[in-house]
Design an enzyme around this catalytic site. Sequence first.
Site, mmCIF file in Angstrom:
data_model
loop_
_atom_site.group_PDB
_atom_site.id
_atom_site.type_symbol
_atom_site.label_atom_id
_atom_site.label_comp_id
_atom_site.label_asym_id
_atom_site.label_seq_id
_atom_site.Cartn_x
_atom_site.Cartn_y
_atom_site.Cartn_z
ATOM 1 N N HIS A 24 0.826 -1.206 0.000
ATOM 2 C CA HIS A 24 0.000 0.000 0.000
ATOM 3 C C HIS A 24 0.861 1.258 0.000
ATOM 4 O O HIS A 24 0.512 2.264 -0.625
ATOM 5 C CB HIS A 24 -0.913 0.008 1.226
ATOM 6 C CG HIS A 24 -1.937 -1.082 1.216
ATOM 7 N ND1 HIS A 24 -3.288 -0.842 1.070
ATOM 8 C CD2 HIS A 24 -1.811 -2.423 1.328
ATOM 9 C CE1 HIS A 24 -3.951 -1.996 1.097
ATOM 10 N NE2 HIS A 24 -3.067 -2.967 1.256
ATOM 11 N N ASP A 132 -5.852 5.612 2.429
ATOM 12 C CA ASP A 132 -6.104 4.199 2.170
ATOM 13 C C ASP A 132 -7.454 3.781 2.748
ATOM 14 O O ASP A 132 -7.879 4.277 3.789
ATOM 15 C CB ASP A 132 -4.984 3.369 2.813
ATOM 16 C CG ASP A 132 -4.949 1.954 2.291
ATOM 17 O OD1 ASP A 132 -5.820 1.161 2.711
ATOM 18 O OD2 ASP A 132 -4.069 1.627 1.483
ATOM 19 N N ALA A 356 13.874 -7.390 -3.660
ATOM 20 C CA ALA A 356 14.521 -7.269 -4.967
ATOM 21 C C ALA A 356 14.158 -5.943 -5.635
ATOM 22 O O ALA A 356 13.079 -5.400 -5.395
ATOM 23 C CB ALA A 356 14.089 -8.425 -5.867
ATOM 24 N N TRP A 376 -1.886 -6.422 -7.071
ATOM 25 C CA TRP A 376 -2.130 -5.428 -8.115
ATOM 26 C C TRP A 376 -0.870 -4.663 -8.500
ATOM 27 O O TRP A 376 -0.646 -4.370 -9.677
ATOM 28 C CB TRP A 376 -3.230 -4.458 -7.703
ATOM 29 C CG TRP A 376 -3.607 -3.520 -8.821
ATOM 30 C CD1 TRP A 376 -3.481 -2.164 -8.839
ATOM 31 C CD2 TRP A 376 -4.150 -3.883 -10.105
ATOM 32 N NE1 TRP A 376 -3.913 -1.643 -10.037
ATOM 33 C CE2 TRP A 376 -4.327 -2.685 -10.827
ATOM 34 C CE3 TRP A 376 -4.495 -5.095 -10.699
ATOM 35 C CZ2 TRP A 376 -4.841 -2.667 -12.123
ATOM 36 C CZ3 TRP A 376 -5.005 -5.081 -12.000
ATOM 37 C CH2 TRP A 376 -5.176 -3.876 -12.691
ATOM 38 N N SER A 378 2.266 -5.703 -8.479
ATOM 39 C CA SER A 378 3.079 -6.575 -9.329
ATOM 40 C C SER A 378 2.439 -6.772 -10.703
ATOM 41 O O SER A 378 3.120 -6.747 -11.734
ATOM 42 C CB SER A 378 3.283 -7.937 -8.657
ATOM 43 O OG SER A 378 4.146 -7.818 -7.542
ATOM 44 N N ALA A 396 -6.824 -12.159 -0.840
ATOM 45 C CA ALA A 396 -7.358 -10.827 -1.141
ATOM 46 C C ALA A 396 -8.028 -10.833 -2.518
ATOM 47 O O ALA A 396 -8.763 -11.765 -2.835
ATOM 48 C CB ALA A 396 -6.255 -9.772 -1.029
ATOM 49 N N GLU A 397 -7.751 -9.805 -3.347
ATOM 50 C CA GLU A 397 -8.416 -9.718 -4.652
ATOM 51 C C GLU A 397 -7.586 -10.337 -5.765
ATOM 52 O O GLU A 397 -7.840 -10.114 -6.955
ATOM 53 C CB GLU A 397 -8.732 -8.242 -4.953
ATOM 54 C CG GLU A 397 -7.683 -7.441 -5.684
ATOM 55 C CD GLU A 397 -6.374 -7.207 -4.929
ATOM 56 O OE1 GLU A 397 -5.478 -6.574 -5.508
ATOM 57 O OE2 GLU A 397 -6.225 -7.665 -3.776
ATOM 58 N N GLN A 398 -6.593 -11.148 -5.408
ATOM 59 C CA GLN A 398 -5.646 -11.652 -6.405
ATOM 60 C C GLN A 398 -6.289 -12.568 -7.450
ATOM 61 O O GLN A 398 -5.858 -12.593 -8.610
ATOM 62 C CB GLN A 398 -4.486 -12.349 -5.699
ATOM 63 C CG GLN A 398 -3.622 -11.369 -4.906
ATOM 64 C CD GLN A 398 -2.697 -12.043 -3.901
ATOM 65 O OE1 GLN A 398 -2.523 -13.263 -3.918
ATOM 66 N NE2 GLN A 398 -2.118 -11.255 -3.005
#
Length: 486
Positions: A24, A132, A356, A376, A378, A396-398
């Site tokens: 976030h 948020d 990374a 989101w 990524s 979640a919303e993946q």
Amino acid sequence: MVIVDSTEIPQLHVVFLPFMGHGHMIPMVDMTKLFATSGVKTTIVTTPLNVPFVWTTIERSKNSGIDIDIKVLKWPCVEAGLPEGCENLESIPTSHGVKWDMIRNFFTVIDLFQQPFEQLMQQCKPDCIVVDLFFVWATDTAHKFGIPRLMFNGSGFLSLCISDSINLYQPHKRVESDSEPFVIPNLPGDIKLTKDQMPDMLKQSEENFFTEIVKRWRESELKSYGFIVNSFYELEATYVDHYRNVVGMKAWHIGPVSLCNKMIEDKADRGKKSSIDRHKCLNWLDSKQPHSVVYICFGSVVDFSAAQLKEIALAIETTGQNFIWVVREENKEEDWLPEGFEKIMEGKGLIIRGWAPQVLILEHEATGAFVTHCGWNSTLEGVSAGLPMVTWPMFAEQFYNEKLVTEVLKIGIGVGVRKCVEVVGDFVKRDAIEKAVKEIMVGEKAEEMRSRAKALGETAKGAVENGGSSFRDLNALIRELSSKRH
């Protein structure tokens, strides 16, 4: 004689409050930069232990003449029953799973944060706040100060549309089993899900702490001035239009916000300090052929078991592909790797333990595909880099984002995950991983997806350039906010 009015119009001032989790914070820091480079005075609010994650970016911006301020407020974690220093979602103690009592306490801290935030608003007197969605009280705070509150929840338009439809029609309550597919009602594209693929918070039938949170989110959403979305029109045009015209919510797409970072240093310094020297990483990629490397990363929260990590390792070895694989720091014990794996893979693979420089890796010419959890950030970074993706959603919303990548955009292949399992993910066998990676990297279908993904990446870059769809939406939003000042 020309009389010039010397009264200077005050600069529009927007305050940003990100949720204390890297997924976030990172896009909201980028968003703060976007507003600032558009001439807006910006202030980002965070807590003491989260300062290092934003400080470098903000200092570099300020040194280049961009007007960004930072305000630090105490995070009352101890008062809510959390350990001292528990100021970020990642700092909540877990062991291959979610400790729901700790999560509950973290949300209690969020409520306690209202008072110090309002005291700061009294001092700053901003023209607008971007907060948020987890800070559900922020809409009431905005009303108290007579300013707009824009919500940010870190997802795209398709996800927002699916969430709205599920909340309104509750189609998951009309299926006979958790694995039975149902069509998302009143939504273009014939999108299907199962109850298994929904976040736990949304499918609990009994009233509890978390169902109450979801209810409060919805109430806050409906009372807010509108949504600010990290997306671009061309990516999900059907769902942008649906959200605005059918759901009836005001929303502005201003992304991909990661593209505001033009310099290598800006791209490398997003979030936590990288666990690998970026020059070493880029030099390794420079030694590889174009599109020959698979990048594997599951975000900042996913906490795979040793058995799942070993399964991934065996699958990668069998594919024969070059790879960069990012593994969380917690998995430092080596029993998750097959014996002699790193020696066998020397020169062919690079394992990064920790954080990374993801955007740099994705943008490199040698990178040919992205194995992702479909968070989101990524997903959008993969799209911006023009890469096809292997989708491995977890929570979640993946699963909603996976639908966008594989079914709407047709730039991805799923590993076949069927169940939403918080943080640890549904177990995937090596054969499925190997099959998906080979399919995304080799063959006619891979070339078609790479071509579509590359074109989409160019469109993403155009969206944030002068005259692009996100550029126009951002400027329209700034003009609207300026017109509402007292």
